[in-house]
Design an enzyme around this catalytic site. Sequence first.
Site, PDB file in Angstrom:
ATOM      1  N   HIS A 130     -34.869 -30.005   7.788  1.00  0.00           N
ATOM      2  CA  HIS A 130     -36.641 -28.962   7.285  1.00  0.00           C
ATOM      3  C   HIS A 130     -37.274 -28.323   6.183  1.00  0.00           C
ATOM      4  CE1 HIS A 130     -34.489 -28.110  12.097  1.00  0.00           C
ATOM      5  NE2 HIS A 130     -33.974 -27.860  11.000  1.00  0.00           N
TER       6      HIS A 130
HETATM    7  O1  RIB Z   1     -35.584 -23.823  13.082  1.00  0.00           O
HETATM    8  C1  RIB Z   1     -35.157 -24.324  11.454  1.00  0.00           C
HETATM    9  C2  RIB Z   1     -35.144 -23.514  10.414  1.00  0.00           C
HETATM   10  O2  RIB Z   1     -35.081 -22.273  10.674  1.00  0.00           O
HETATM   11  C3  RIB Z   1     -34.625 -24.008   8.693  1.00  0.00           C
HETATM   12  O3  RIB Z   1     -35.961 -22.810   8.299  1.00  0.00           O
HETATM   13  C4  RIB Z   1     -34.261 -23.183   8.788  1.00  0.00           C
HETATM   14  O4  RIB Z   1     -34.195 -22.546   7.285  1.00  0.00           O
HETATM   15  C5  RIB Z   1     -34.104 -21.606   9.688  1.00  0.00           C
HETATM   16  O5  RIB Z   1     -34.615 -21.003   8.664  1.00  0.00           O
END
Ligand code: RIB
Length: 313
Positions: free
Chosen positions: A243
């Site tokens: 992500h």
């Molecule tokens: O949904 C994914 C996000 O939530 C990413 O930033 C992960 O690190 C959590 O913070």
Amino acid sequence: MAPRKIIIDTDPGQDDAVAILLALASPEHIEVLGITAVAGNVPLTLTERNARIVCELAGRPDMQVFAGCDTPLSRALITAEHVHGKTGLDGPQLPDPVMPLQKGHAVDFIIDTLRNAPAGTVTLCPLGPLTNIATALERAPDIAAKVQEIALMGGAYFEVGNITPAAEFNIYVDPEAADIVFKSGIPITVMPLDVTHGALITAPRVAAFRAMGTQVGRMVAEWTDFFERFDKQKYGSAGAPLHDPCVIAYLIQPDLFSGRHVNVEVETTSPLTLGMTVADWWGVTDRAPNAMFMGDVQADAFFDLLTDRLARL
Ligand code: RIB
Ligand code: CA
């Protein structure tokens, strides 16, 4: 071209850790002015510790790391140990950090840094709940003019939610903060699950990290080995979605990503859809566009960039 000056606001989190490493491995593109920790994946005492661990892993014990908000603006904290493990960086055994945590509050660092910068010259890179960013904007509205862009990981549209059926974690943890950010008028680029679920660390990609033969390569491989089990089990996906590194990769090579400039609003009241990012992707409303909402990533090129840069550390 001068490197882009950024502040990384983060809740490490294995994927946050890889994002920080990518930023610190790319000095020709990115100057990290500081790292601000926020409560999210795990409580603040761990996210600030984890941020320092990652800076030391990158060989940057000089980096300024600040602790920020330990709870959302108006709700109880929801964490994600079920994804990231008890420490937030489960996978490899990691020593406690030696480098110091800065004494000031992260929100004060954000405000002071922006107030001392020329207009439109600092990029904010939130990788977790938006509590620190929203608090800074509420306390010092004048800083908005100093922000070049907010490039954040959060939200979802076609991919819908990962913490509820409707909401992505970062937005869901603090929807009121997200609402403030999306209504700030600052240029915003969003890396939603629609993109990040296309950036999966498949087995060959994990092998490429291990093949680096470096401590960083080994750490990233062990983090992803741990981190991937949640998404593999839930989505049957071929690996962990990276992500947060999508935000940093966008700053380095924006043409890896494509999306639309649309209106995005955040649900802050409905219990059913709390934290949902309602993106007017098809332009069916007269609501003014306020964000570049990314929809696709060139995954192979993204991982080529990532492995090339991490191999530097
Ligand atoms: O949904 C994914 C996000 O939530 C990413 O930033 C992960 O690190 C959590 O913070
Ligand atoms: Ca994160």
